[in-house]
Scaffold this motif. Structure first.
Motif, PDB file in Angstrom:
ATOM      1  N   THR A 225       0.818  -1.205   0.000  1.00 35.39           N
ATOM      2  CA  THR A 225       0.000   0.000   0.000  1.00 35.39           C
ATOM      3  C   THR A 225       0.853   1.258   0.000  1.00 35.39           C
ATOM      4  O   THR A 225       0.350   2.332  -0.284  1.00 35.39           O
ATOM      5  N   GLY A 226       2.113   1.133   0.348  1.00 38.52           N
ATOM      6  CA  GLY A 226       2.973   2.296   0.431  1.00 38.52           C
ATOM      7  C   GLY A 226       2.808   3.088   1.717  1.00 38.52           C
ATOM      8  O   GLY A 226       3.442   4.115   1.905  1.00 38.52           O
ATOM      9  N   ARG A 227       1.948   2.603   2.622  1.00 37.47           N
ATOM     10  CA  ARG A 227       1.739   3.316   3.885  1.00 37.47           C
ATOM     11  C   ARG A 227       2.952   3.170   4.791  1.00 37.47           C
ATOM     12  O   ARG A 227       3.704   2.202   4.693  1.00 37.47           O
ATOM     13  N   PRO A 228       3.181   4.122   5.686  1.00 35.31           N
ATOM     14  CA  PRO A 228       4.305   4.029   6.608  1.00 35.31           C
ATOM     15  C   PRO A 228       4.146   2.841   7.569  1.00 35.31           C
ATOM     16  O   PRO A 228       3.086   2.647   8.152  1.00 35.31           O
ATOM     17  N   VAL A 229       5.228   2.079   7.711  1.00 36.32           N
ATOM     18  CA  VAL A 229       5.219   0.881   8.549  1.00 36.32           C
ATOM     19  C   VAL A 229       6.367   0.958   9.551  1.00 36.32           C
ATOM     20  O   VAL A 229       7.500   1.274   9.194  1.00 36.32           O
ATOM     21  N   LEU A 230       6.050   0.632  10.801  1.00 37.41           N
ATOM     22  CA  LEU A 230       7.035   0.547  11.874  1.00 37.41           C
ATOM     23  C   LEU A 230       7.047  -0.885  12.376  1.00 37.41           C
ATOM     24  O   LEU A 230       5.998  -1.437  12.704  1.00 37.41           O
ATOM     25  N   VAL A 231       8.226  -1.490  12.426  1.00 36.76           N
ATOM     26  CA  VAL A 231       8.398  -2.835  12.991  1.00 36.76           C
ATOM     27  C   VAL A 231       9.155  -2.686  14.298  1.00 36.76           C
ATOM     28  O   VAL A 231      10.254  -2.142  14.332  1.00 36.76           O
ATOM     29  N   ASP A 232       8.558  -3.201  15.390  1.00 39.66           N
ATOM     30  CA  ASP A 232       9.187  -3.109  16.704  1.00 39.66           C
ATOM     31  C   ASP A 232       8.981  -4.433  17.420  1.00 39.66           C
ATOM     32  O   ASP A 232       7.857  -4.751  17.769  1.00 39.66           O
ATOM     33  N   CYS A 233       9.980  -5.249  17.624  1.00 44.84           N
ATOM     34  CA  CYS A 233      11.364  -5.001  17.288  1.00 44.84           C
ATOM     35  C   CYS A 233      11.976  -6.275  16.701  1.00 44.84           C
ATOM     36  O   CYS A 233      11.488  -7.369  16.939  1.00 44.84           O
ATOM     37  N   LEU A 234      13.060  -6.090  15.988  1.00 45.68           N
ATOM     38  CA  LEU A 234      13.709  -7.209  15.301  1.00 45.68           C
ATOM     39  C   LEU A 234      14.358  -8.193  16.262  1.00 45.68           C
ATOM     40  O   LEU A 234      14.399  -9.395  15.982  1.00 45.68           O
ATOM     41  N   THR A 235      14.883  -7.729  17.390  1.00 44.13           N
ATOM     42  CA  THR A 235      15.517  -8.673  18.311  1.00 44.13           C
ATOM     43  C   THR A 235      14.490  -9.545  19.015  1.00 44.13           C
ATOM     44  O   THR A 235      14.782 -10.707  19.328  1.00 44.13           O
ATOM     45  N   LEU A 236      13.280  -9.031  19.239  1.00 45.84           N
ATOM     46  CA  LEU A 236      12.221  -9.908  19.756  1.00 45.84           C
ATOM     47  C   LEU A 236      11.835 -10.940  18.705  1.00 45.84           C
ATOM     48  O   LEU A 236      11.631 -12.116  19.020  1.00 45.84           O
ATOM     49  N   TRP A 237      11.737 -10.503  17.449  1.00 43.21           N
ATOM     50  CA  TRP A 237      11.442 -11.445  16.356  1.00 43.21           C
ATOM     51  C   TRP A 237      12.533 -12.522  16.288  1.00 43.21           C
ATOM     52  O   TRP A 237      12.239 -13.713  16.184  1.00 43.21           O
ATOM     53  N   LEU A 238      13.795 -12.090  16.359  1.00 48.42           N
ATOM     54  CA  LEU A 238      14.915 -13.033  16.309  1.00 48.42           C
ATOM     55  C   LEU A 238      14.830 -14.027  17.465  1.00 48.42           C
ATOM     56  O   LEU A 238      15.039 -15.230  17.277  1.00 48.42           O
ATOM     57  N   THR A 239      14.498 -13.571  18.649  1.00 50.78           N
ATOM     58  CA  THR A 239      14.325 -14.455  19.802  1.00 50.78           C
ATOM     59  C   THR A 239      13.247 -15.492  19.517  1.00 50.78           C
ATOM     60  O   THR A 239      13.440 -16.693  19.757  1.00 50.78           O
ATOM     61  N   ASN A 240      12.115 -15.037  18.990  1.00 49.18           N
ATOM     62  CA  ASN A 240      11.009 -15.953  18.683  1.00 49.18           C
ATOM     63  C   ASN A 240      11.422 -17.012  17.666  1.00 49.18           C
ATOM     64  O   ASN A 240      11.087 -18.189  17.809  1.00 49.18           O
ATOM     65  N   VAL A 241      12.165 -16.610  16.652  1.00 51.65           N
ATOM     66  CA  VAL A 241      12.607 -17.539  15.614  1.00 51.65           C
ATOM     67  C   VAL A 241      13.624 -18.527  16.185  1.00 51.65           C
ATOM     68  O   VAL A 241      13.540 -19.733  15.932  1.00 51.65           O
ATOM     69  N   LEU A 242      14.577 -18.028  16.961  1.00 58.53           N
ATOM     70  CA  LEU A 242      15.577 -18.923  17.560  1.00 58.53           C
ATOM     71  C   LEU A 242      14.920 -19.954  18.484  1.00 58.53           C
ATOM     72  O   LEU A 242      15.262 -21.139  18.436  1.00 58.53           O
ATOM     73  N   LEU A 243      13.981 -19.516  19.303  1.00 60.84           N
ATOM     74  CA  LEU A 243      13.337 -20.440  20.240  1.00 60.84           C
ATOM     75  C   LEU A 243      12.418 -21.433  19.539  1.00 60.84           C
ATOM     76  O   LEU A 243      12.182 -22.521  20.060  1.00 60.84           O
TER      77      LEU A 243
END
Length: 177
Positions: free
Chosen positions: A83-101
């Motif tokens: 859509t081109g709308r502004p997107v904020l991702v918070d946060c990558l280290t929490l995502w990384l934790t979820n993926v690792l676990l």
């Protein structure tokens, strides 16, 4: 375009330590753009303390934000309808934790995320904890997390138009304007 008419970077990476002000700064970057804004949250509320942190983040954001939960499928959310709308991702280290676990293929998950960020029409602001400035962790999982976070940050910083390090609430531009 920002609300003052200047052009927003397509991809901004905001790094900082715990309580450095990185999330609030990233929110201000997005709010300088015309709404509607999308907040992609990667946290999972496993305990009361984390529920309180999530509530604090939600309360800080004014009306106009849509929130999507993406504790694992961050690439899928970012690769969704452009859509081109502004997107904020918070946060990558929490995502990384979820993926690792989750013990899934981290290389494939990271590659999908990098590809989704590269293809995202922007503006996209990614928030992550800078964890490489401390001591060497005392266990293998923590060392792997620190190393993988550092590699992820390097790849995203190379892709980003702007990289900002927040320290004591102050944004220090490392790359870009």
């Amino acid at each position: 375009m920002t609300q003052d008419g200047s052009r927003a970077p397509r991809l901004t990476l905001v790094l900082g330590g715990a309580r450095s002000g990185k999330s609030a700064y990233a929110e201000r970057l997005i709010e300088a753009l015309p709404p509607p804004w999308l907040y992609v949250a990667t946290a999972e509320a496993w305990d009361d303390e984390m529920r309180a942190r999530i509530a604090q983040h939600r309360a800080r954001r004014p009306a106009g934000w849509e929130t999507r939960e993406a504790p694992r499928d961050l690439a899928g959310v970012l690769a969704g309808p452009a859509t081109g709308r502004p997107v904020l991702v918070d946060c990558l280290t929490l995502w990384l934790t979820n993926v690792l676990l989750a013990e899934v293929d981290l290389a494939a998950e990271t590659a999908a995320l990098i590809e989704a960020c590269a293809r995202h029409p922007g503006p996209l602001v990614l928030v992550s904890n800078e964890v490489g400035l401390g001591i060497v962790p005392d266990n293998a999982l923590a060392r792997r997390f620190r190393d993988e976070a550092g590699r992820l940050h390097q790849r995203l910083a190379a892709l980003a138009d702007r990289v900002v390090l927040t320290v004591a609430g102050l944004p220090l531009v490392v790359k870009g304007d």
